[in-house]
Design an enzyme around this catalytic site. Structure first.
Site, mmCIF file in Angstrom:
data_model
loop_
_atom_site.group_PDB
_atom_site.id
_atom_site.type_symbol
_atom_site.label_atom_id
_atom_site.label_comp_id
_atom_site.label_asym_id
_atom_site.label_seq_id
_atom_site.Cartn_x
_atom_site.Cartn_y
_atom_site.Cartn_z
ATOM 1 N N VAL A 1 -45.001 10.487 -6.616
ATOM 2 C CA VAL A 1 -44.442 11.778 -6.239
ATOM 3 C C VAL A 1 -44.912 12.826 -7.243
ATOM 4 O O VAL A 1 -44.839 12.615 -8.465
ATOM 5 C CB VAL A 1 -42.900 11.743 -6.200
ATOM 6 C CG1 VAL A 1 -42.350 13.100 -5.776
ATOM 7 C CG2 VAL A 1 -42.413 10.656 -5.252
ATOM 8 N N LYS B 1 -45.132 13.402 -1.812
ATOM 9 C CA LYS B 1 -45.105 11.947 -1.940
ATOM 10 C C LYS B 1 -46.385 11.384 -1.333
ATOM 11 O O LYS B 1 -46.614 11.467 -0.125
ATOM 12 C CB LYS B 1 -43.878 11.373 -1.226
ATOM 13 C CG LYS B 1 -43.731 9.878 -1.418
ATOM 14 C CD LYS B 1 -42.407 9.380 -0.841
ATOM 15 C CE LYS B 1 -42.210 7.909 -1.111
ATOM 16 N NZ LYS B 1 -40.919 7.413 -0.595
ATOM 17 N N ASP C 1 -31.574 1.645 1.924
ATOM 18 C CA ASP C 1 -31.974 1.612 0.507
ATOM 19 C C ASP C 1 -31.232 2.687 -0.289
ATOM 20 O O ASP C 1 -31.844 3.422 -1.065
ATOM 21 C CB ASP C 1 -33.484 1.794 0.375
ATOM 22 C CG ASP C 1 -34.001 1.364 -0.993
ATOM 23 O OD1 ASP C 1 -33.323 0.544 -1.649
ATOM 24 O OD2 ASP C 1 -35.076 1.846 -1.404
#
Length: 573
Positions: free
Chosen positions: A362, A376, A473
């Site tokens: 990133v 990203k 996540d």
């Protein structure tokens, strides 16, 4: 510490249940909340730092101060121009007819900031909220009926008796349109009974600068779209630049601020001769027959209303517009060329690098317009195909919530797959949470604010977005903090899309971070909204204790953070 003994697993699940429900409940009933976003469209970009941009910014800064008055029409509507041709900007706002002056001003003020974020360089833009709309253009839009672009938003649930429902809805919409056209404010609401316990609420509104005939044409075009997009749906709205129509099975507008026409009186037949009468001339049996059902219905209605107001939040799916080229989420409007990204990041220099994860690096970047971005750059071994990548980009771009990191666009050239996000200056939550010097910046009120923001973002993904999204996540490093330390959920590389009625999925590929994974997912590959809630609970424990779950060392007889919390009974938030 509390003296109650409870197995760690049961204690933890109870803890999650209380936290998640309490914050979900709060997020649904918070007063003075931001206006509810519906949709927006941007088209035709202007050059950064141009005269048009200066005029646009001046126009947007002046609109909120006029939200309590109307320039020759009515309060809640205002139009204005700034600058001279060829850089003249035409702008207007329209608040829903039931809004107070203060709520209208709040919506317009929020819209002027939000629109610049969503459409930083759009020359012709429009944004709709439940409470207002805001629009500007490089051409005159005053007293002009515009029926494109338009969007249809619909509730995903179906009615039980579609034929009868469509008949009642057609009659109701015809009545409310006729009422709005003949109203000086070009606004009307109306209701109809579908069943004894279900009331259908409708609304129609035009910008009041339209003539009655133009308003009628616009509204007729809107209701003509309902059978095509939304037949048999329990709620829908058609948003057009010059008018809107909407219906729901719950009161989505302020009933006390609207004045629908009184219902037609019910004429009772005269009583037969010799029947018992009270002083009013109506028999006692008739009074009982009338009052008893009304009383029962009133009680049931109140109970049902409390339920539906909580549950009947808009779970809309967007139906593509006729002119989809104006859609902000078309690929063309989201795509950056690789050269622009290279220049913005100084050729992906090490000095611009913000971090690195399992899916890529990133970088911080600055666009020619001066806007800061986070870039990203996905690793070439990610294994995702080009078309799959594009589909995911369009989906994530449509996820709009203040507690989600906003995707601005993408770049797909050769083997390069790049995502462009808004830049969030305060890094990620773990940067503050686990550093002793930084922890001092997280007082209890700020930690509570962060927990609440994360919960609102999860609730949006699970319940209020166009599709049900399972993040899979959730962890401290995927929670970014803006300049005011507001949390924003990021990194949807592992997210799964559910159908609206789907509750559980299975996978053979277990991805995510151990320690945050729910047991049924880690062991059997079963994931659902509960999986995210489990991860959220672990994250809450980390925020409260300041201890890192993934590298927890045995302390006080506890092998992991969950056991540590259970032993020490950290439950008094």
């Amino acid at each position: 510490m509390l003296g109650i003994q409870m197995p760690p697993s049961k204690f933890f699940m109870l803890f999650l249940f209380v936290i998640y429900l309490s914050i979900s409940f709060q997020s649904s009933f918070t007063a003075a909340a931001d206006p509810t976003y519906a949709y927006h469209v941007c088209s035709a970009n202007f050059t950064g730092n141009s005269t048009y941009q200066t005029n646009r910014n001046l126009l947007l800064s002046s609109l909120p101060t006029n939200a309590s008055r109307g320039n020759g029409y009515s309060s809640g509507f205002y139009n204005e121009t700034t600058g001279q041709d060829p850089n003249k900007v035409y702008g207007l706002f329209l608040c829903r007819g039931d809004q107070t002056a203060s709520s209208c001003q709040d919506c317009v003020t929020f819209a002027t900031r939000d629109l610049v974020q969503r459409c930083p360089d759009g020359k012709q833009t429009i944004i709709w909220y439940d409470q207002c709309l805001l629009r500007y253009s490089n051409r005159s839009i005053f007293s002009t009926m515009d029926t494109v672009p338009y969007v249809s938003l619909l509730n995903t649930q179906n009615v039980t008796d579609r034929g009868r429902f469509n008949q009642i809805l057609a009659s109701l919409m015809s009545q409310v349109v006729n009422q709005a056209v003949n109203n000086s404010r070009k606004f009307a609401t109306r209701t109809a009974n579908f069943t004894a316990l279900q009331t259908l609420y409708s609304l129609a509104q035009c910008t009041p600068d339209l003539s009655s005939s133009d308003c009628n044409v616009c509204l007729q075009a809107a209701i003509a779209e309902l059978p095509n997009c939304c037949s048999g749906k329990t709620g829908a709205q058609v948003l057009i630049p010059s008018c809107i129509v909407r219906y729901e099975f719950y009161p989505f507008y302020n009933l006390s601020a609207t004045s629908p026409p009184p219902p037609a009186p019910v004429l009772l037949p005269p009583p037969p001769p010799g029947s018992a009468r009270g002083k009013s001339g109506i028999s006692s049996s008739t009074i009982i027959a009338i009052v008893a059902p009304i009383a029962v219905t009133a009680v049931l209605f109140i109970v049902g209303l409390c339920y539906f107001i909580r549950k009947a939040k808009n779970k809309y799916n967007a139906v593509p517009e006729v002119n989809a080229d104006n859609d902000i989420t078309t690929l063309e409007s989201l795509q950056f060329d690789f050269e622009t990204i290279e220049v913005a990041t100084n050729n992906f220099s090490t000095d611009n690098k913000l971090g690195e994860g399992g899916f890529g690096e990133v970088y911080k970047g600055v666009l020619p317009s001066g806007q800061e971005i986070a870039v990203k750059r996905l690793s070439r071994s990610s294994g995702q195909g080009g078309q799959e990548f594009k589909n995911e980009v369009v989906l994530v771009a449509k996820l709009q919530h203040r507690n989600l990191v906003r995707l601005l666009g993408f770049c797909l050239e050769g083997e390069e797959k790049i995502l462009v996000y808004e830049f969030v200056p305060n890094k990620s939550l773990d940067y503050f949470l686990y550093e002793p010097e930084k922890q001092q910046q997280l007082d209890w009120s700020r930690r509570y604010k962060i927990i609440g923001g994360i919960a609102r973002g999860i609730l949006y993904l699970h319940e209020d977005s166009r599709l049900r999204i399972i993040h899979r996540d959730l962890k401290a490093s995927n929670i970014l903090l803006d300049a005011e330390m507001n949390p924003k959920i990021s990194d949807f590389g592992m997210a799964k899309i559910f159908g609206v009625d789907q509750t559980q999925g299975n996978t053979n590929r277990i991805v995510g971070t151990y320690g945050y994974m729910a047991p049924e997912y880690a062991m059997h590959g079963q994931f659902s909204v509960k999986s995210d809630v489990y991860s959220f609970g672990v994250l809450v424990l980390e925020i409260i204790t300041g201890k890192k779950n993934s590298s927890f060392y045995q302390t006080d007889g506890a092998a992991d953070l969950l056991s540590y919390v259970s032993i020490n009974r950290v439950i008094n938030l």
